[in-house]
Motif scaffolding. Structure first.
Motif, PDB file in Angstrom:
ATOM      1  N   VAL A  48       0.844  -1.195   0.000  1.00 27.90           N
ATOM      2  CA  VAL A  48       0.000   0.000   0.000  1.00 27.90           C
ATOM      3  C   VAL A  48       0.880   1.246   0.000  1.00 27.90           C
ATOM      4  O   VAL A  48       1.945   1.281   0.633  1.00 27.90           O
ATOM      5  CB  VAL A  48      -0.927  -0.011   1.225  1.00 27.90           C
ATOM      6  CG1 VAL A  48      -1.787   1.251   1.272  1.00 27.90           C
ATOM      7  CG2 VAL A  48      -1.805  -1.245   1.212  1.00 27.90           C
ATOM      8  N   ILE A  49       0.438   2.283  -0.704  1.00 26.75           N
ATOM      9  CA  ILE A  49       1.139   3.566  -0.704  1.00 26.75           C
ATOM     10  C   ILE A  49       0.679   4.383   0.494  1.00 26.75           C
ATOM     11  O   ILE A  49      -0.525   4.582   0.699  1.00 26.75           O
ATOM     12  CB  ILE A  49       0.874   4.347  -1.999  1.00 26.75           C
ATOM     13  CG1 ILE A  49       1.451   3.597  -3.200  1.00 26.75           C
ATOM     14  CG2 ILE A  49       1.478   5.750  -1.920  1.00 26.75           C
ATOM     15  CD1 ILE A  49       1.217   4.310  -4.519  1.00 26.75           C
ATOM     16  N   ASN A  50       1.626   4.852   1.272  1.00 27.13           N
ATOM     17  CA  ASN A  50       1.302   5.714   2.405  1.00 27.13           C
ATOM     18  C   ASN A  50       0.936   7.102   1.907  1.00 27.13           C
ATOM     19  O   ASN A  50       1.560   7.630   0.990  1.00 27.13           O
ATOM     20  CB  ASN A  50       2.505   5.799   3.351  1.00 27.13           C
ATOM     21  CG  ASN A  50       2.161   6.468   4.669  1.00 27.13           C
ATOM     22  OD1 ASN A  50       1.112   7.102   4.791  1.00 27.13           O
ATOM     23  ND2 ASN A  50       3.034   6.319   5.645  1.00 27.13           N
ATOM     24  N   ASN A  51      -0.091   7.692   2.513  1.00 32.61           N
ATOM     25  CA  ASN A  51      -0.513   9.033   2.094  1.00 32.61           C
ATOM     26  C   ASN A  51       0.628  10.046   2.187  1.00 32.61           C
ATOM     27  O   ASN A  51       0.703  10.981   1.390  1.00 32.61           O
ATOM     28  CB  ASN A  51      -1.687   9.506   2.954  1.00 32.61           C
ATOM     29  CG  ASN A  51      -2.950   8.720   2.644  1.00 32.61           C
ATOM     30  OD1 ASN A  51      -2.974   7.926   1.715  1.00 32.61           O
ATOM     31  ND2 ASN A  51      -3.990   8.932   3.427  1.00 32.61           N
ATOM     32  N   LYS A  52       1.495   9.884   3.165  1.00 32.79           N
ATOM     33  CA  LYS A  52       2.575  10.846   3.361  1.00 32.79           C
ATOM     34  C   LYS A  52       3.687  10.695   2.317  1.00 32.79           C
ATOM     35  O   LYS A  52       4.552  11.554   2.217  1.00 32.79           O
ATOM     36  CB  LYS A  52       3.160  10.691   4.763  1.00 32.79           C
ATOM     37  CG  LYS A  52       2.162  11.017   5.870  1.00 32.79           C
ATOM     38  CD  LYS A  52       2.809  10.886   7.235  1.00 32.79           C
ATOM     39  CE  LYS A  52       1.818  11.215   8.349  1.00 32.79           C
ATOM     40  NZ  LYS A  52       2.424  11.073   9.688  1.00 32.79           N
ATOM     41  N   LEU A  81       0.308   6.018 -10.247  1.00 32.81           N
ATOM     42  CA  LEU A  81      -0.623   7.044  -9.790  1.00 32.81           C
ATOM     43  C   LEU A  81      -1.486   7.537 -10.948  1.00 32.81           C
ATOM     44  O   LEU A  81      -1.038   7.588 -12.099  1.00 32.81           O
ATOM     45  CB  LEU A  81       0.137   8.226  -9.179  1.00 32.81           C
ATOM     46  CG  LEU A  81       1.059   7.929  -7.997  1.00 32.81           C
ATOM     47  CD1 LEU A  81       1.758   9.200  -7.552  1.00 32.81           C
ATOM     48  CD2 LEU A  81       0.285   7.303  -6.843  1.00 32.81           C
ATOM     49  N   MET A  82      -2.697   7.894 -10.616  1.00 30.03           N
ATOM     50  CA  MET A  82      -3.603   8.516 -11.579  1.00 30.03           C
ATOM     51  C   MET A  82      -4.112   9.824 -10.978  1.00 30.03           C
ATOM     52  O   MET A  82      -4.590   9.847  -9.849  1.00 30.03           O
ATOM     53  CB  MET A  82      -4.783   7.596 -11.907  1.00 30.03           C
ATOM     54  CG  MET A  82      -5.799   8.229 -12.860  1.00 30.03           C
ATOM     55  SD  MET A  82      -7.092   7.063 -13.380  1.00 30.03           S
ATOM     56  CE  MET A  82      -7.914   6.716 -11.804  1.00 30.03           C
ATOM     57  N   TYR A  83      -3.973  10.906 -11.736  1.00 30.20           N
ATOM     58  CA  TYR A  83      -4.460  12.215 -11.307  1.00 30.20           C
ATOM     59  C   TYR A  83      -5.830  12.453 -11.946  1.00 30.20           C
ATOM     60  O   TYR A  83      -6.007  12.276 -13.151  1.00 30.20           O
ATOM     61  CB  TYR A  83      -3.492  13.314 -11.732  1.00 30.20           C
ATOM     62  CG  TYR A  83      -2.062  13.071 -11.317  1.00 30.20           C
ATOM     63  CD1 TYR A  83      -1.652  13.264 -10.005  1.00 30.20           C
ATOM     64  CD2 TYR A  83      -1.115  12.632 -12.239  1.00 30.20           C
ATOM     65  CE1 TYR A  83      -0.349  13.033  -9.627  1.00 30.20           C
ATOM     66  CE2 TYR A  83       0.196  12.394 -11.873  1.00 30.20           C
ATOM     67  CZ  TYR A  83       0.579  12.602 -10.557  1.00 30.20           C
ATOM     68  OH  TYR A  83       1.878  12.367 -10.178  1.00 30.20           O
ATOM     69  N   VAL A 134      -5.411  12.339  -6.159  1.00 29.88           N
ATOM     70  CA  VAL A 134      -4.385  11.387  -6.591  1.00 29.88           C
ATOM     71  C   VAL A 134      -4.832   9.987  -6.187  1.00 29.88           C
ATOM     72  O   VAL A 134      -5.071   9.717  -5.005  1.00 29.88           O
ATOM     73  CB  VAL A 134      -3.017  11.718  -5.961  1.00 29.88           C
ATOM     74  CG1 VAL A 134      -1.947  10.765  -6.497  1.00 29.88           C
ATOM     75  CG2 VAL A 134      -2.631  13.166  -6.246  1.00 29.88           C
ATOM     76  N   TRP A 135      -4.941   9.094  -7.183  1.00 33.11           N
ATOM     77  CA  TRP A 135      -5.368   7.714  -6.954  1.00 33.11           C
ATOM     78  C   TRP A 135      -4.178   6.771  -7.017  1.00 33.11           C
ATOM     79  O   TRP A 135      -3.263   6.959  -7.829  1.00 33.11           O
ATOM     80  CB  TRP A 135      -6.359   7.270  -8.030  1.00 33.11           C
ATOM     81  CG  TRP A 135      -7.742   7.841  -7.920  1.00 33.11           C
ATOM     82  CD1 TRP A 135      -8.208   8.985  -8.491  1.00 33.11           C
ATOM     83  CD2 TRP A 135      -8.850   7.268  -7.216  1.00 33.11           C
ATOM     84  NE1 TRP A 135      -9.536   9.175  -8.185  1.00 33.11           N
ATOM     85  CE2 TRP A 135      -9.956   8.127  -7.412  1.00 33.11           C
ATOM     86  CE3 TRP A 135      -9.022   6.115  -6.459  1.00 33.11           C
ATOM     87  CZ2 TRP A 135     -11.204   7.867  -6.851  1.00 33.11           C
ATOM     88  CZ3 TRP A 135     -10.260   5.851  -5.907  1.00 33.11           C
ATOM     89  CH2 TRP A 135     -11.335   6.722  -6.104  1.00 33.11           C
ATOM     90  N   ASP A 136      -4.217   5.744  -6.157  1.00 26.79           N
ATOM     91  CA  ASP A 136      -3.337   4.594  -6.322  1.00 26.79           C
ATOM     92  C   ASP A 136      -4.021   3.676  -7.324  1.00 26.79           C
ATOM     93  O   ASP A 136      -5.066   3.078  -7.042  1.00 26.79           O
ATOM     94  CB  ASP A 136      -3.135   3.879  -4.981  1.00 26.79           C
ATOM     95  CG  ASP A 136      -2.212   2.678  -5.099  1.00 26.79           C
ATOM     96  OD1 ASP A 136      -1.826   2.322  -6.234  1.00 26.79           O
ATOM     97  OD2 ASP A 136      -1.869   2.090  -4.055  1.00 26.79           O
ATOM     98  N   LEU A 137      -3.446   3.545  -8.514  1.00 28.37           N
ATOM     99  CA  LEU A 137      -4.105   2.844  -9.606  1.00 28.37           C
ATOM    100  C   LEU A 137      -4.301   1.365  -9.307  1.00 28.37           C
ATOM    101  O   LEU A 137      -5.281   0.758  -9.755  1.00 28.37           O
ATOM    102  CB  LEU A 137      -3.284   3.018 -10.889  1.00 28.37           C
ATOM    103  CG  LEU A 137      -4.014   2.808 -12.211  1.00 28.37           C
ATOM    104  CD1 LEU A 137      -5.045   3.892 -12.426  1.00 28.37           C
ATOM    105  CD2 LEU A 137      -3.024   2.791 -13.368  1.00 28.37           C
ATOM    106  N   LEU A 138      -3.398   0.755  -8.526  1.00 25.66           N
ATOM    107  CA  LEU A 138      -3.450  -0.680  -8.286  1.00 25.66           C
ATOM    108  C   LEU A 138      -4.337  -1.056  -7.116  1.00 25.66           C
ATOM    109  O   LEU A 138      -4.755  -2.214  -7.008  1.00 25.66           O
ATOM    110  CB  LEU A 138      -2.034  -1.225  -8.049  1.00 25.66           C
ATOM    111  CG  LEU A 138      -1.046  -1.066  -9.200  1.00 25.66           C
ATOM    112  CD1 LEU A 138       0.299  -1.667  -8.834  1.00 25.66           C
ATOM    113  CD2 LEU A 138      -1.580  -1.711 -10.471  1.00 25.66           C
ATOM    114  N   ARG A 139      -4.660  -0.101  -6.237  1.00 25.93           N
ATOM    115  CA  ARG A 139      -5.444  -0.418  -5.039  1.00 25.93           C
ATOM    116  C   ARG A 139      -6.763   0.339  -4.978  1.00 25.93           C
ATOM    117  O   ARG A 139      -7.541   0.136  -4.054  1.00 25.93           O
ATOM    118  CB  ARG A 139      -4.626  -0.085  -3.789  1.00 25.93           C
ATOM    119  CG  ARG A 139      -3.207  -0.555  -3.811  1.00 25.93           C
ATOM    120  CD  ARG A 139      -2.940  -1.854  -3.156  1.00 25.93           C
ATOM    121  NE  ARG A 139      -3.624  -2.106  -1.924  1.00 25.93           N
ATOM    122  CZ  ARG A 139      -3.613  -3.305  -1.322  1.00 25.93           C
ATOM    123  NH1 ARG A 139      -2.961  -4.305  -1.895  1.00 25.93           N
ATOM    124  NH2 ARG A 139      -4.241  -3.513  -0.201  1.00 25.93           N
TER     125      ARG A 139
END
Length: 421
Positions: free
Chosen positions: A77-81, A363-365, A375-380
């Motif tokens: 998972v990508i951390n928001n920070k 990432l998807m904007y 900003v989206w995490d494309l994989l999750r």
């Protein structure tokens, strides 16, 4: 010799009746029965169409044995920070809403179009204006810059696509190369296929391919049944003859410029599809619609592989008890139905206005009507950040071709450049 003229009694003219028309045995036309017959035929055709569509869907489902999220279940998972984009430069110079903007292929320049009646070419490193092009009409909706950076184009409510040359030394110039006339409604978007050909999308439900040296239209694409709202050209390294379009008919079409008919199409939504964007490999597209849902569509499998919804990401549905247990303490809080419903309806009204991807593809904007740039995490399918700073609606987001920056344009008359800290 005398002649006597004998007059005949005038007789009433006889009515001439065609031999094929028997006035005695003509039955009245049964208009109602004819309408009923036509209605039945239309209903039968609709049922056959639905049956064929369901059969096609079943065949596609057998091929689609998984989706993007299932395949990426083990991805960290990508951390928001960790989304460390921050505004580095604010481009100020327009006096009205930003309508559209584009990066140059080398990422050194940004072209912006505003309803103040000017096209401005910016230096992305210094934030200084390099060129200013006054427009014939201030009601501009779209702009584009050629791959070699020597030509720019604009289009809007005047139904024309104007090509300008910006190779001169003058800072303020209006060197018109050619004006393409042929659309019968506004031009919603423009894209350069190469340095000699440009594609336009219009509210007259068509796309058109224009050749700049010959100054004429080469081909027209007419499969859309509603306004064409957005275009996307394939990224460099992909098929140069392919582009895609989306419109108010709820469909996204894939086109080969050498043929007038679409090579592929996807039904995206019952409402307007406002934005479409090719993924970095040219094999996938993302389409965002007025209902706030973004769909990721794979051209090879001919089916959607992922869906992104703010409502599902930010406010997932959790079951809550409809009673209070005996051991309930006063610290236990239930979500107010009114608050939940109002937030849900608010998110439902957030239409997608623009899309783009990061250079890595992770990432998807996406920009929304009133929520700004997310900003989206494309994989999750998780929201991992938001680009804040504009004081009015954000009209678009574009990632630089070199992947080192992101640009957002707004109705507050400014553009902002974002880069890693």
């Amino acid at each position: 010799m005398s002649y006597e003229l004998q007059t005949r009694e005038q007789q009433a003219p006889t009515k001439i009746v065609p031999q094929y028309l028997d006035t005695q045995n003509v039955a009245p036309l049964k208009v109602t029965s004819i309408q009923d017959e036509i209605t039945k035929k239309i209903e039968i055709a609709r049922q056959e169409s639905n049956s064929l569509q369901s059969q096609v869907t079943k065949v596609k489902d057998t091929i689609q044995d998984s989706n993007l999220f299932e395949m990426a279940a083990n991805v960290p998972v990508i951390n928001n920070k960790s989304i460390n984009l921050s505004p580095t430069i604010t481009l100020r110079g327009h006096n009205n809403k930003i309508a559209d903007f584009r990066w140059s292929n080398d990422s050194k320049y940004i072209l912006s179009a505003s309803q103040d009646g000017f096209l401005l070419l910016w230096d992305s490193e210094t934030g200084l204006k390099e060129k200013a092009v006054p427009l014939d009409s201030q009601w501009v909706l779209a702009c584009a810059i050629s791959p070699n950076g020597k030509l720019i184009s604009s289009g809007g409510l005047n139904n024309n696509c104007t090509i300008y040359s910006i190779s001169g030394e003058s800072r303020i110039q209006q060197n018109i190369q050619t004006i393409f006339k042929g659309h019968t409604c506004y031009i919603s978007d423009i894209g350069f296929l190469d340095n000699a050909n440009v594609v336009t999308g219009s509210g007259d439900m068509t796309c058109a391919l224009w050749n700049i040296p010959k100054a004429r239209r080469i081909r027209e694409y007419t499969d859309h049944l509603g306004d064409v709202l957005n275009l996307s050209m394939t990224p460099s390294g992909s098929n140069p003859n392919t582009f895609c379009s989306c419109g108010s008919d709820g469909y996204t079409y894939i086109w080969d410029t050498r043929t007038a008919e679409a090579t592929q199409n996807f039904f995206v939504s019952e409402c307007d599809v406002n934005s479409v964007q090719f993924f970095n490999d040219g094999q996938t597209i993302a389409a965002g619609s007025d209902n706030g849902v973004i769909k990721l569509l794979d051209l090879r499998s001919d089916c959607p592989i992922a869906s992104y919804s703010l409502q599902d990401s930010l406010y997932p549905h959790h079951s809550q008890p409809t009673y209070l247990p005996k051991n309930n303490d006063y610290n236990y809080q239930l979500t107010s139905p009114m608050t939940s419903n109002s937030m849900t309806s608010y998110l439902d009204d957030q239409g997608v206005t623009s899309l783009d991807f990061s250079a890595s593809g992770r990432l998807m904007y996406a920009t929304y009507t009133d929520l700004g740039c997310v900003v989206w995490d494309l994989l999750r399918a998780e929201v991992v950040g938001k680009l804040k700073g504009h004081s009015d609606r954000i009209c678009g987001v574009k990632s630089s071709p070199d992947g080192l920056g992101v640009c957002t344009g707004s109705w507050d008359t400014t553009l902002r450049l974002w880069s890693p800290k």
